[in-house]
Design a protein around this motif. Structure first.
Motif, PDB file in Angstrom:
ATOM      1  N   ILE A   1      40.750  43.454  50.455  1.00 41.51           N
ATOM      2  CA  ILE A   1      41.133  42.905  49.148  1.00 41.51           C
ATOM      3  C   ILE A   1      42.598  43.217  48.859  1.00 41.51           C
TER       4      ILE A   1
ATOM      5  N   LEU B   1      48.698  47.344  42.755  1.00 34.63           N
ATOM      6  CA  LEU B   1      47.906  46.936  43.911  1.00 34.63           C
ATOM      7  C   LEU B   1      47.074  48.154  44.253  1.00 34.63           C
ATOM      8  N   ALA B   2      45.928  47.927  44.901  1.00 36.21           N
ATOM      9  CA  ALA B   2      45.166  49.089  45.310  1.00 36.21           C
ATOM     10  C   ALA B   2      44.367  48.785  46.546  1.00 36.21           C
TER      11      ALA B   2
ATOM     12  N   GLY C   1      44.631  40.629  50.226  1.00 37.76           N
ATOM     13  CA  GLY C   1      44.429  39.395  49.470  1.00 37.76           C
ATOM     14  C   GLY C   1      45.108  39.418  48.121  1.00 37.76           C
ATOM     15  N   LEU C   2      45.368  40.602  47.577  1.00 37.73           N
ATOM     16  CA  LEU C   2      46.019  40.703  46.270  1.00 37.73           C
ATOM     17  C   LEU C   2      47.451  40.191  46.318  1.00 37.73           C
ATOM     18  N   GLY C   3      48.045  40.172  47.515  1.00 37.02           N
ATOM     19  CA  GLY C   3      49.399  39.637  47.623  1.00 37.02           C
ATOM     20  C   GLY C   3      50.446  40.655  47.229  1.00 37.02           C
ATOM     21  N   ALA C   4      51.509  40.159  46.596  1.00 37.47           N
ATOM     22  CA  ALA C   4      52.673  41.005  46.338  1.00 37.47           C
ATOM     23  C   ALA C   4      52.679  41.519  44.907  1.00 37.47           C
TER      24      ALA C   4
ATOM     25  N   ARG D   1      43.103  38.319  37.558  1.00 40.30           N
ATOM     26  CA  ARG D   1      43.055  37.629  38.849  1.00 40.30           C
ATOM     27  C   ARG D   1      41.790  37.955  39.598  1.00 40.30           C
TER      28      ARG D   1
END
Lengths: 329, 129, 187
Positions: free
Chosen positions: B89, B103-104, B92-95, B129
């Motif tokens: 994941i 982010l994690a 998949g979270l991107g930037a 998101r």
């Protein structure tokens, strides 16, 4: 100038006004993060007493961990896991029974697009494991037998499953429920302004310093870009997207939101955002609308009171409910 | 008391003010480095494992309970490249680029937080998101 | 007048002390008042308190400028409750550099320079000193210098305004009977 008392009084008034204006700057924002329910939970709380805020956030996180221990399927000792293993009628706590009732109601309202009993389906896809796979048609059919809104019989605290193999899975509602519980804990602690973001499941308490909270919606295809910003007060926002949890086999992308009718990932939408009064409802409805696809999903969200939504179709087209208020960028 | 304000400046004062105004004007023209940068903080539990400026492109590997998570800082943003977690994941979270962005990698217990730039500038409070 | 010359200078000395105390008190009041004013950015300060320092400089001299400036920063910070905090360090470094520039320029060009010239130099010195300390001690990041041009422009304008205010104050004070002797000296 100082010979005239009215000037001195005016000056004192100005100073008093400025002192008053600066004084409420005592309102502080506390931000805390924790990893709970398999996701990153961010808590923002506004208030004047930092110690109280600290205590309130600690209590809120503790509550979330309690809900995690109660409702998640990856904890073998959770009530939900024990219910899934049970062959006959099983007695759950009042809290779990109430949430299952709500889930069942939502399952009926969405015509089965939201489903509480997709545990087996998740297992055959192995979507939570490190080796996901595309199951055969026979495996899918087996996983889909006996599911549906009427799969669970709930009478008081006693829950019986239509089939012993049925696996209860609250993934589409438990996180939202936990967010609601966090807000409830904060409200009880006297907090009037707070926001919880549990991996995209957002719950808002009050406003942010007199202004609406500004909730940005992620663009489903362009990372780092925003679809829109929603100004909201006392609302919950949940986005379900196909871009976050997925795997690829033979060039096909398989994501984690399954259509209970086919057993495969739903293909109608790229993402669905639902705004509702509570996060559990928003969570379940976002999943349901995603499964139904943009047109039917939009109709569902329009039909329900106090619910708004923004849907992005398979080809990137945007659909939104008539009452949704957006901030134009 | 009734003199106009310009008369309160001596001839020397006027020259001095003109000269200093010119210098201040020039200081606007000097390119003083790039945009104010934000910082990346990587935390695990209560500990901060890593701090770096987002202006400095680099590739970093950090270890969590499951193993090494690789991430890159590029174009003022951070993204996870690989991680030993099952669902990926975090990739998949991107930037993440704005102050307050998170982010994690949950299974590997790593939290990426952007700090530094004023959070007001990004135009929103929370990201769904 | 029956008083002797010795008594007269003693009176003048006491007068000067009283007025300096008044200057410091007013400067502290302005310093505190300014901290109350709504300001969008923490470092954009008008520097109104410097009006008193300038007036002291032009009425009495360089030593009095130092006394008013330093006393104002110490007492003002004490009142605001930020003594020895980072904000205080910024205030002190800016104030010291400003005072140094003002005193030096006054010494160098005493005959030619007026309150506005000294004030503008002081304001720019204040801005530069603050940013220098901010960069050295607090945020060691080049982005601090991005603010410099805006900071300098703001200082330039506030410096002119403060200089004009100081000149007005000096004029009205010198018209007061208590300054009659000084007025004679100033010519």
């Amino acid at each position: 100038m100082f010979a005239r008392p009215q000037w001195v009084i005016l000056l004192l008034l100005v100073v008093a006004g400025l002192v008053w204006w600066r004084a409420p700057g005592g309102e502080r924002q506390l931000v805390r993060t924790a990893l709970i329910m398999g996701t990153l939970v961010e808590l923002k709380v506004f208030g004047t007493n930092e110690d109280e805020l600290e205590r309130a956030t600690a209590a809120a996180f503790a509550e979330m961990r309690r809900v995690e221990a109660l409702l998640t399927s990856y904890r073998p000792e959770s009530e939900i896991s024990r219910l899934s293993r049970a062959a006959g009628p099983f007695i759950v706590s009042e809290e779990t029974a109430a949430l299952l009732q709500r889930g069942q109601l939502l399952a009926r309202q969405t015509g089965g697009a939201f489903d509480l009993t997709l545990g087996q389906l998740k297992q055959v896809w192995g979507i939570e494991s490190d080796r996901p796979l595309v199951p055969s048609q026979a495996e899918l059919q087996a996983a889909l037998t006996a599911i549906g809104p009427e799969a669970l019989q709930i009478e008081g605290r006693s829950v019986s499953k239509r089939s012993a193999e049925l696996q209860v899975e609250l993934g589409g509602i438990a996180k939202g429920y936990a967010v609601d519980r966090v807000l409830e804990m904060l409200r009880q602690a006297g907090v009037t302004s707070a926001a919880v973001n549990a991996g995209g499941d957002i719950g808002l308490l009050g406003a942010k310093q007199g202004q609406p909270w500004r909730i940005a919606i992620q663009h489903p295809r362009k990372t780092g870009e925003l679809l829109t910003v929603l100004p909201l007060v006392n609302r919950a926002v949940v986005t379900s997207g196909d871009y976050e949890r997925y795997f690829e086999r033979n060039g096909i992308r398989y994501h984690h939101i399954f259509d209970p009718r086919t057993g495969s990932p739903a293909r109608g939408c790229q993402s669905v955002t639902v705004v509702a009064a509570d996060a559990a409802t928003a969570d379940a409805l976002a999943t349901a609308a995603f499964v139904l696809g943009p047109q039917q999903g939009l109709r569902l969200l329009e039909r329900l009171p106090e619910v708004e939504g923004l849907l992005v179709g398979r080809d990137g087209g945007i659909f939104q409910t008539s009452g949704l208020q957006r901030e134009e960028p | 008391m009734k003199r106009i304000w310009l008369q309160r400046l001596t001839a020397f004062d006027r020259k001095l003010v003109l000269l200093l105004s010119a210098l201040v004007f020039l200081s606007f023209l000097v390119p003083l480095r790039q945009e104010a940068g934000a910082r990346l903080l990587v935390e695990s539990g209560d500990k901060t494992l890593f701090v770096a400026s987002l202006d400095q492109p680099q590739l970093v590997e950090l270890s969590g309970p499951l193993g090494l998570t690789r991430f890159e800082i590029k174009d003022g943003a951070v993204r996870v490249l690989s991680s030993p977690c099952p669902n990926k994941i975090c990739i998949g979270l991107g930037a993440a680029r704005h102050s307050g962005d998170l982010l994690a990698c949950v299974p590997n217990r790593l939290v990426f937080r952007i700090a530094g730039k004023s959070a007001e500038g990004q135009g929103y409070d929370l990201l769904s998101r | 007048m029956t008083s002797s010359a010795a008594e007269y200078t003693e009176l003048e000395r006491v007068r000067r002390r009283v007025f300096l105390a008044l200057f410091i008190a007013l400067a502290v009041a302005l310093h505190t008042f300014e901290a109350l004013l709504p300001n969008p950015l923490p470092w954009f300060r008008l520097g109104l308190a410097n009006i008193l320092g300038l007036t002291a400089l032009f009425i009495y001299g360089v030593r009095e400028l130092w006394i008013v400036s330093i006393a104002r920063i110490l007492v003002g910070s004490l009142i605001l409750g930020n003594l020895f905090s980072p904000g205080f360090l910024l205030s002190l470094s800016g104030g010291l550099l400003a005072t140094l520039l003002m005193a030096t320029s006054y010494r160098l060009w005493q005959a030619k320079i007026g309150p506005v010239g000294v004030s503008v130099l002081g304001a720019l010195g204040h801005a530069g000193g603050q940013l220098l300390i901010a960069w050295l001690l607090i945020i060691r990041h080049p982005s601090v210098w991005l603010m410099l041009p805006f900071f300098l422009l703001f200082s330039l304008i506030s410096g002119i305004v403060n200089g004009l205010a100081a000149d007005l104050l000096r004029e009205s004070l010198l018209n007061h009977p208590a300054f009659a002797r000084l007025r004679k000296l100033a010519g």
